[in-house]
Design a protein around this motif. Structure first.
Motif, PDB file in Angstrom:
ATOM      1  N   UNK A 190       9.031  62.422  16.801  1.00 52.16           N
ATOM      2  CA  UNK A 190       9.559  61.407  15.875  1.00 52.16           C
ATOM      3  C   UNK A 190      10.110  60.218  16.662  1.00 52.16           C
ATOM      4  N   UNK A 191      10.834  60.509  17.739  1.00 52.69           N
ATOM      5  CA  UNK A 191      11.389  59.437  18.574  1.00 52.69           C
ATOM      6  C   UNK A 191      10.267  58.621  19.209  1.00 52.69           C
ATOM      7  N   UNK A 192       9.232  59.305  19.690  1.00 52.55           N
ATOM      8  CA  UNK A 192       8.086  58.614  20.289  1.00 52.55           C
ATOM      9  C   UNK A 192       7.435  57.689  19.269  1.00 52.55           C
ATOM     10  N   UNK A 193       7.238  58.200  18.050  1.00 51.81           N
ATOM     11  CA  UNK A 193       6.622  57.399  16.995  1.00 51.81           C
ATOM     12  C   UNK A 193       7.472  56.183  16.651  1.00 51.81           C
ATOM     13  N   UNK A 194       8.789  56.370  16.613  1.00 51.61           N
ATOM     14  CA  UNK A 194       9.676  55.249  16.308  1.00 51.61           C
ATOM     15  C   UNK A 194       9.588  54.177  17.390  1.00 51.61           C
ATOM     16  N   UNK A 195       9.596  54.605  18.655  1.00 48.40           N
ATOM     17  CA  UNK A 195       9.470  53.648  19.749  1.00 48.40           C
ATOM     18  C   UNK A 195       8.156  52.895  19.696  1.00 48.40           C
ATOM     19  N   UNK A 196       7.081  53.623  19.414  1.00 41.97           N
ATOM     20  CA  UNK A 196       5.772  52.979  19.329  1.00 41.97           C
ATOM     21  C   UNK A 196       5.735  51.959  18.194  1.00 41.97           C
ATOM     22  N   UNK A 197       6.306  52.316  17.030  1.00 43.33           N
ATOM     23  CA  UNK A 197       6.274  51.421  15.881  1.00 43.33           C
ATOM     24  C   UNK A 197       7.050  50.133  16.142  1.00 43.33           C
ATOM     25  N   UNK A 198       8.163  50.249  16.870  1.00 44.35           N
ATOM     26  CA  UNK A 198       8.959  49.051  17.183  1.00 44.35           C
ATOM     27  C   UNK A 198       8.093  48.022  17.896  1.00 44.35           C
ATOM     28  N   UNK A 199       7.277  48.463  18.853  1.00 40.90           N
ATOM     29  CA  UNK A 199       6.462  47.518  19.619  1.00 40.90           C
ATOM     30  C   UNK A 199       5.108  47.228  18.982  1.00 40.90           C
ATOM     31  N   UNK A 200       4.557  48.166  18.203  1.00 38.68           N
ATOM     32  CA  UNK A 200       3.305  47.882  17.499  1.00 38.68           C
ATOM     33  C   UNK A 200       3.503  46.717  16.541  1.00 38.68           C
ATOM     34  N   UNK A 201       4.656  46.704  15.884  1.00 42.11           N
ATOM     35  CA  UNK A 201       4.920  45.696  14.863  1.00 42.11           C
ATOM     36  C   UNK A 201       5.654  44.485  15.417  1.00 42.11           C
ATOM     37  N   UNK A 202       5.406  44.180  16.673  1.00 40.73           N
ATOM     38  CA  UNK A 202       6.018  43.008  17.288  1.00 40.73           C
ATOM     39  C   UNK A 202       4.918  42.178  17.958  1.00 40.73           C
ATOM     40  N   UNK A 203       4.206  41.361  17.180  1.00 43.05           N
ATOM     41  CA  UNK A 203       3.076  40.609  17.743  1.00 43.05           C
ATOM     42  C   UNK A 203       3.492  39.600  18.798  1.00 43.05           C
ATOM     43  N   UNK A 204       4.773  39.248  18.833  1.00 44.20           N
ATOM     44  CA  UNK A 204       5.203  38.299  19.861  1.00 44.20           C
ATOM     45  C   UNK A 204       5.092  38.920  21.253  1.00 44.20           C
ATOM     46  N   UNK A 205       5.044  40.243  21.302  1.00 40.30           N
ATOM     47  CA  UNK A 205       4.893  40.914  22.596  1.00 40.30           C
ATOM     48  C   UNK A 205       3.607  40.489  23.283  1.00 40.30           C
ATOM     49  N   UNK A 206       2.527  40.414  22.519  1.00 38.55           N
ATOM     50  CA  UNK A 206       1.249  40.050  23.133  1.00 38.55           C
ATOM     51  C   UNK A 206       1.248  38.585  23.548  1.00 38.55           C
ATOM     52  N   UNK A 207       1.911  37.725  22.778  1.00 39.86           N
ATOM     53  CA  UNK A 207       1.977  36.310  23.155  1.00 39.86           C
ATOM     54  C   UNK A 207       2.853  36.116  24.385  1.00 39.86           C
TER      55      UNK A 207
END
Length: 200
Positions: A107-124
């Motif tokens: 669950x913790x892994x999934x939460x961490x992944x979701x935080x960054x999956x849903x942050x498109x500014x990361x790729x920019x």
């Protein structure tokens, strides 16, 4: 690509990871409230997706976002809504006693992944840093090496953070001020979500 390029990238990456933001706040809170294993798991989720964003930037995904603004807007909206959702949960649960039940690592892994999956500014952000640091015309092997290096740096950072923050003295101090930490973290995450939502 030379080793100097990788060193420069690692310095910029470490500065980005250590700066206050959704990823760091969630990693700290998860470790303090759910223990070392959950803290490591959330950090690995964050690091895996962040390294995939870097690989995507190396392969030109930022060009897709620029070519199709609606795709970026959609991901940005979903990411902002998720941050606000996490912030709301932190605020509502700030006064709750910390449960003795440890959050499952998956669950913790999934939460961490979701935080960054849903942050498109990361790729920019990754694209901007990569363009400045690395030369053009790198091979697929070099691109994969950079992404693997990114994952390693993030994993080491969050593992060290989990070990440091899970010390008994740190945990006990957290319990005494949990409500304030959670409320401040909720405000910061909520503001980041609103900024992501409103910023054009």
């Amino acid at each position: 690509m030379e080793i100097a390029h990788l060193i420069a990238f690692n310095i910029a990456l470490f500065a980005a990871i250590a700066s206050p933001g959704p990823a760091l706040l969630v990693a700290i809170k998860t470790t303090l409230s759910s223990g070392r294993h959950a803290g490591i798991a959330v950090g690995l989720g964050l690091g895996l997706v962040a390294s995939l964003w870097t690989l995507a930037a190396l392969l030109g995904l930022e060009a897709i976002f620029l070519a199709f603004p609606w795709a970026y807007a959609a991901v940005k909206f979903i990411g902002a809504a998720y941050l606000i959702y996490v912030a709301y949960g932190m605020w509502v649960g700030a006064c709750d006693a910390v449960r003795t039940e440890i959050k499952p690592a998956r669950h913790a892994f999934r939460q961490g992944a979701m935080i960054n999956v849903l942050n498109p500014k990361s790729v920019l952000f990754a694209a901007a840093v990569l363009v400045v640091i690395f030369p053009e015309g790198m091979t697929m092997g070099e691109n994969l090496l950079i992404a693997a290096n990114h994952l390693l740096i993030e994993a080491l950072f969050y593992i060290a953070l989990a070990f440091g923050m899970s010390r008994a003295s740190v945990s006990q101090s957290y319990m005494r001020v949990k409500v304030y930490i959670d409320r401040v973290a909720a405000i910061i995450l909520g503001m980041l979500g609103l900024r992501l939502l409103l910023n054009r």
